[in-house]
Enzyme design. Structure first.
Site, PDB file in Angstrom:
ATOM      1  CG  ASP A  44      -6.802  39.236  16.629  1.00  0.00           C
ATOM      2  OD1 ASP A  44      -6.956  40.405  17.024  1.00  0.00           O
ATOM      3  OD2 ASP A  44      -6.632  38.924  15.435  1.00  0.00           O
TER       4      ASP A  44
HETATM    5  N1  URA Z   1      -2.808  40.744  13.234  1.00  0.00           N
HETATM    6  C1  URA Z   1      -3.917  40.020  13.436  1.00  0.00           C
HETATM    7  O1  URA Z   1      -4.726  39.857  12.530  1.00  0.00           O
HETATM    8  N2  URA Z   1      -4.118  39.478  14.654  1.00  0.00           N
HETATM    9  C2  URA Z   1      -3.258  39.612  15.681  1.00  0.00           C
HETATM   10  O2  URA Z   1      -3.503  39.076  16.781  1.00  0.00           O
HETATM   11  C3  URA Z   1      -2.102  40.375  15.469  1.00  0.00           C
HETATM   12  C4  URA Z   1      -1.891  40.931  14.226  1.00  0.00           C
END
Ligand code: URA
Length: 239
Positions: free
Chosen positions: A104
């Site tokens: 993310d």
């Molecule tokens: N899970 C998440 O919620 N965000 C990420 O960036 C990676 C795994």
């Protein structure tokens, strides 16, 4: 492939710079000086030398980055968003690198960037069950019941049933927790949604490893390096 294109592809210089280099006699193919920028070369077989140094043609590039928060792991955002590939020197642009497993925008940690499509597929395909580990900080105190729920397989808010996952609680006090989560899938916002399904909220997330490959802790946020031959062997063996 034309010799000038091969050299430009390798990041030696712009097309006109490498043409000038070739005309100056700085380039040899199989020991013979080549002064014609359009001369054909077999990039996999011919030995190309630049001022006496042999160049190895690179088809694939594999980069480990400690992705900083605020940067997208790949394309698809609004045009003003910065992507991880934009943090790399311009010489990498021609390789058109993509992330092997996204993070993310607000997440940090291990991001693999490559132009090896099979490698990306093998890393993100659910059938390969590659384990990913994440360090998280959480608003709320994680409990043994949360660990057991992770191990049994969390059901997300939308009803999606997840595979069993690991939750190692490092700290849970004063309304805050720290933990390491291990998952073998890669659903959208997966870790955050798993924690949310237990009534708590992830406030910080950093990916520590993908399969047997761990983030090089010497890399600060935004720093990167290419994988070593040994690391490549490790990730490709899916250890
Ligand atoms: N899970 C998440 O919620 N965000 C990420 O960036 C990676 C795994």
């Amino acid at each position: 492939m034309r010799i000038d294109r091969l050299l430009a592809n390798q990041g030696i210089g712009s097309r006109s710079e490498v043409k000038a280099l070739i005309r100056s006699g700085a380039v040899k193919v199989n020991g013979e000086t080549v002064r014609d920028p359009g001369a054909p070369v077999d990039e996999l077989r011919d030995a190309v030398e630049l001022r006496g140094e042999t160049l190895t043609y690179r088809k694939y590039v594999y980069i480990m980055m400690n992705k900083p928060a605020g940067v997208l792991s790949g394309g698809g955002g609004v045009p003003t968003d910065k992507t991880a590939a934009m943090l790399l020197p311009a010489a990498y642009a021609k390789f058109d690198l993509s992330p092997a497993g996204r993070l993310d925008k607000d997440s940090e940690g291990l991001l693999l960037l490559t132009n090896d499509g099979d490698f990306v597929h093998d890393t993100i395909s659910p059938s390969k069950k590659v384990k990913k580990r994440y360090f998280i900080r959480v608003g709320g105190e994680l409990t043994d019941a949360d660990r057991e729920a992770f191990e049994a397989g969390i059901i997300l808010g939308d009803g999606t049933a997840l595979k069993p996952a690991g939750l190692e609680i490092l700290k849970a006090e004063g309304g805050l927790s720290e933990a390491v989560v291990t998952i073998s899938e890669g659903k959208y916002h997966q870790v955050k949604r798993m924690v949310l399904a237990r009534g708590k909220r992830v406030t910080y997330l950093k990916r520590l490893s993908i399969g047997a490959l761990s983030l090089d802790m010497r890399l600060g946020p935004g720093e990167f390096r290419e994988l070593t031959e040994e690391e490549l062997e490790i990730v490709k063996s899916r250890g």
